[in-house]
Design an enzyme around this catalytic site. Structure first.
Site, PDB file in Angstrom:
ATOM      1  N   ASP A  17      -7.066  -1.451   5.925  1.00 55.06           N
ATOM      2  CA  ASP A  17      -5.744  -1.888   5.359  1.00 55.06           C
ATOM      3  C   ASP A  17      -4.960  -2.730   6.049  1.00 55.06           C
ATOM      4  OD1 ASP A  17      -5.229   0.107   7.130  1.00 55.06           O
ATOM      5  OD2 ASP A  17      -3.790   1.164   5.782  1.00 55.06           O
ATOM      6  N   ASP A  22      -6.081  -2.293  12.830  1.00 53.98           N
ATOM      7  CA  ASP A  22      -6.971  -2.473  12.130  1.00 53.98           C
ATOM      8  C   ASP A  22      -7.853  -3.892  12.565  1.00 53.98           C
ATOM      9  OD1 ASP A  22      -6.972  -0.762   9.190  1.00 53.98           O
ATOM     10  OD2 ASP A  22      -5.201  -1.187  10.006  1.00 53.98           O
TER      11      ASP A  22
END
Length: 324
Positions: A17, A22
């Site tokens: 996401d 990330d």
């Protein structure tokens, strides 16, 4: 064990996401010569799904890896209760620190695969049964949908590493007792832990708290001067300022790279415990909390290896080399 066995590379799918951590985890994976990222699946979480997709492409462009296919996945959790839980307070409105994209031609949705994320998960595992490590850094909606569409999906995975859940009842975001990814889709997390059927290693919120890096190390790390390093320090600047100078957090923590480090080099895990874990779905205060059967009193078959301690020196080295 590192990702390489002889000349054979670890095949990896990353479910994201894409916010700032990330992005770091993606950079770590693609920096490894012994890892072959065969796909990245996107899901709503830190920001909405369309922004997640653009962010993922943006990171890959900085890494010169737009050859990796990116698939758009679920835009909402199994059950939407009120507004979707997002983490713009830490990641910025755009998920990447609100840093303008200076590329002459910023990557856009046209670079996404036409196939959806869940179908890609099913097809890639059919093409490479028993070979793929799935690293899940986001709400587990895509994974649970894949399980529900094809009960054999998990059994075709070699291994799954999850960043999510909690083991001491510590909450973050808007929950007193649940970690963000599990809180964002409790049903997705419940289905994944209960029904996936492959070996699962899990890096919980508290594991990230207890395995953080010193600010002295961070200050030295920040002197790295490469294109990837400049991108990294631009996108994390506001978040770091918040945790270091406003919240006065004593060490630098970034959760998703810890899970990625466990995935690419499991030998840096110093302490772990395999036990039965599930997810609370009903509690008014505890919904989304991971329930860990520390005492083996629930009668469940052990289904998760919870990582509790990693080799911080080796983790720091991975963080350093991913920017080179």
């Amino acid at each position: 064990m590192s990702g390489e066995m002889g000349d054979k590379k670890m095949k990896m799918i990353i479910d994201v996401d894409t916010g700032i951590d990330d992005a770091q985890a993606i950079m770590m994976a693609v920096s490894r010569q012994d890892v072959d990222v065969i796909g990245i699946t996107c899901v709503s979480g830190n920001v909405g799904i369309d922004q997640v997709c653009v962010n993922t492409l943006r990171v890959l462009k900085f890494c010169n890896r737009l050859d990796i296919p990116v698939f758009k996945g679920a835009a909402s959790p199994f059950i939407v209760e009120g507004s979707l839980s997002q983490a713009r307070y830490h990641h910025g409105n755009d998920g990447l620190g609100d840093v303008p994209d200076i590329s002459p031609v910023p990557p856009g949705p046209s670079l996404l695969q036409s196939q959806g994320a869940v179908q890609a998960l099913l097809e890639l595992t059919n093409q490479h049964p028993g070979e793929i490590t799935l690293v899940a850094l986001a709400p587990l909606t895509n994974i649970a949908l894949a399980v529900k569409l094809d009960a054999g999906f998990g059994r075709r995975l070699k291994h799954m590493v999850i960043m999510g859940g909690n083991i001491e009842g510590r909450g973050n975001v808007s929950s007193a007792c649940a970690e963000f990814n599990f809180f964002s889709d409790p049903e997705g997390a419940y289905i994944t832990l209960r029904e996936l059927g492959c070996p699962i290693s899990l890096v919980a919120w508290e594991t990230c708290l207890h395995n953080a890096l010193s600010w002295d190390w961070f200050d030295q790390w920040k002197t790295t001067d490469t294109p990837k390093a400049r991108f990294n320090f631009c996108i994390i600047k506001n978040g770091v300022n918040r945790i270091r100078n406003v919240l006065k957090i004593l060490r630098y923590r970034s959760c998703d790279p810890v899970a990625m480090a466990v995935a690419v080099d499991s030998s840096l895990v110093l302490e772990s415990e395999t036990m039965f874990c599930t997810v609370e779905l009903q509690g008014k205060v505890t919904r989304g909390q991971m329930v860990v059967d520390w005492q083996n009193s629930m009668g469940g078959i052990p289904n998760v290896t919870v990582v509790t301690k990693i080799d911080l020196e080796r983790f720091a080295k991975l963080m350093e080399t991913m920017l080179l």
